[in-house]
Design a protein around this motif. Sequence first.
Motif, PDB file in Angstrom:
ATOM      1  N   PRO A 104     -43.684  51.407  -5.893  1.00 29.02           N
ATOM      2  CA  PRO A 104     -43.052  50.084  -5.955  1.00 29.02           C
ATOM      3  C   PRO A 104     -41.858  49.924  -5.030  1.00 29.02           C
ATOM      4  O   PRO A 104     -41.644  48.844  -4.463  1.00 29.02           O
ATOM      5  CB  PRO A 104     -42.632  49.974  -7.435  1.00 29.02           C
ATOM      6  CG  PRO A 104     -43.558  50.889  -8.155  1.00 29.02           C
ATOM      7  CD  PRO A 104     -43.825  52.017  -7.221  1.00 29.02           C
ATOM      8  N   GLU A 105     -41.087  50.995  -4.854  1.00 29.17           N
ATOM      9  CA  GLU A 105     -39.885  50.897  -4.016  1.00 29.17           C
ATOM     10  C   GLU A 105     -40.194  50.738  -2.532  1.00 29.17           C
ATOM     11  O   GLU A 105     -39.310  50.373  -1.750  1.00 29.17           O
ATOM     12  CB  GLU A 105     -39.009  52.147  -4.224  1.00 29.17           C
ATOM     13  CG  GLU A 105     -38.474  52.328  -5.631  1.00 29.17           C
ATOM     14  CD  GLU A 105     -39.505  52.897  -6.599  1.00 29.17           C
ATOM     15  OE1 GLU A 105     -39.274  52.815  -7.827  1.00 29.17           O
ATOM     16  OE2 GLU A 105     -40.552  53.400  -6.116  1.00 29.17           O
ATOM     17  N   ARG A 106     -41.438  51.008  -2.139  1.00 26.38           N
ATOM     18  CA  ARG A 106     -41.803  50.968  -0.719  1.00 26.38           C
ATOM     19  C   ARG A 106     -42.501  49.678  -0.319  1.00 26.38           C
ATOM     20  O   ARG A 106     -42.872  49.512   0.843  1.00 26.38           O
ATOM     21  CB  ARG A 106     -42.693  52.165  -0.374  1.00 26.38           C
ATOM     22  CG  ARG A 106     -42.058  53.531  -0.558  1.00 26.38           C
ATOM     23  CD  ARG A 106     -40.774  53.697   0.281  1.00 26.38           C
ATOM     24  NE  ARG A 106     -40.979  53.314   1.668  1.00 26.38           N
ATOM     25  CZ  ARG A 106     -41.484  54.132   2.608  1.00 26.38           C
ATOM     26  NH1 ARG A 106     -41.819  55.371   2.284  1.00 26.38           N
ATOM     27  NH2 ARG A 106     -41.618  53.713   3.845  1.00 26.38           N
ATOM     28  N   VAL A 107     -42.732  48.775  -1.275  1.00 23.70           N
ATOM     29  CA  VAL A 107     -43.399  47.508  -0.959  1.00 23.70           C
ATOM     30  C   VAL A 107     -42.565  46.360  -1.504  1.00 23.70           C
ATOM     31  O   VAL A 107     -41.706  46.545  -2.376  1.00 23.70           O
ATOM     32  CB  VAL A 107     -44.829  47.456  -1.536  1.00 23.70           C
ATOM     33  CG1 VAL A 107     -45.711  48.522  -0.901  1.00 23.70           C
ATOM     34  CG2 VAL A 107     -44.830  47.601  -3.057  1.00 23.70           C
ATOM     35  N   GLY A 108     -42.828  45.167  -0.981  1.00 20.16           N
ATOM     36  CA  GLY A 108     -42.060  43.995  -1.404  1.00 20.16           C
ATOM     37  C   GLY A 108     -42.208  43.723  -2.875  1.00 20.16           C
ATOM     38  O   GLY A 108     -41.227  43.494  -3.590  1.00 20.16           O
ATOM     39  N   SER A 109     -43.437  43.743  -3.376  1.00 20.30           N
ATOM     40  CA  SER A 109     -43.725  43.626  -4.802  1.00 20.30           C
ATOM     41  C   SER A 109     -45.140  44.094  -5.025  1.00 20.30           C
ATOM     42  O   SER A 109     -45.979  44.022  -4.116  1.00 20.30           O
ATOM     43  CB  SER A 109     -43.545  42.194  -5.287  1.00 20.30           C
ATOM     44  OG  SER A 109     -44.647  41.388  -4.882  1.00 20.30           O
TER      45      SER A 109
END
Length: 423
Positions: free
Chosen positions: A23-28
């Motif tokens: 999750p921390e590596r994508v916008g949502s």
Amino acid sequence: MTTPATEGHGLRLIPFRGLRYVPERVGSLAAVTSPPYDVVVRPDGLNHLESAEPHNIVRLILPQAATPQERNAQAARTLRDWLAEGILRTDPEPALYVYEQRRGELLQRGVIGALALTPPGDGIVLPHEDVMPEVVADRAGLMRTTAANLEPLLLTYRGEHPDGGAAEVLEATAGRPPLLATTTEDGFSHRLWAVTDPEEIAAVTADLGHRQALIADGHHRWATYLRLQAEQSAPGAWDFGLVLLVDTARYPLQVRAIHRLLRRLPVAEAVAALSPSFRIRTVEGPLPAAMAALGEAAEAGNAFLLAGDGNFHLVTDPDPALIDRTVRLDRPEAWRRLDATVLHATLLDELWRIPDAPEHIAYIHDTEATVAMAERAGGTAVLLHPVHEEVVRDLARQGVTMPRKSTSFGPKPATGLVLRSLD
């Protein structure tokens, strides 16, 4: 699906180490998901999803390049890059995954796992539709090159004990904090849990070991699984495929029709070809009112709604002699009466003479999109009324497949929440 399979000769579902977005590596998480590959129907569907987030799953399930080989190689490179960059990460231990979809009063829960592949005709996994060889070849090339199951099939079964076995584990799991929770633009909220406790996994697998399943969505991917399994020289990961299993005794699915876009047939020509053999009348819009008229007519017999010229043409009351001449006589009467059967055998093959090829026919799930695309292309939208689920189940039990793209079960799982690597 339906009735319990013979003991020891049912579904075999095993845990796997899920491949999931970090999750921390994508916008949502919502922005990286997609509908299944064959449901991206809006005219700008791919562009919309690709621009929503640079790591959207459509870059894997529908890569864009000049040739199939280039598309598949591009998807494999993208998958490798995302793994190397930490966009995707493999879960630390094997799990079955409880998956929930909710919108308003609609709630659906099921279990995602790796299902042992079984040969056609064994009565464990029941297809109900024919497949298109070119689509199977396309999906096989992508799956072979990426060495991954990129999206789960949707299978249904009928649980006997709603308060025990798999159902008990699913309900208990849904009361715990999820691995992920997100809401997609269609208004569905999605939650996913990992089940890693050996006793809970054993309870689920033992329950399913007595069941048979109906393929609700994903016939082409199931055929792809079997094709790729046959290519292997030794037992291994290719003997299993990624599936979502839903107990429809507890969570009934919705059944919708899949419509046809005839790219090269203007509505006027379509109507003229049918006029001698069918009753055709113009019905009032807007589209929901016209679809209501189609539903009412379909209760009495074969009915189709043609659109694309700004009007709605209701086609009913086929000439019985024409049906007898064009529809196979060696199938159950329920199959012979299907709208999809009559559409393909009588309208497409006999009266319109349209080949069932992608350049001539598109299969589209969304009603509004089908009409809009027909109007832009100068073609004909053929809108159908859904088949009752009992008809689908009964034909599948008899080993009779319906014409391709006859039904659309849903809600369908969002693609991109959990993947399965075959390496």
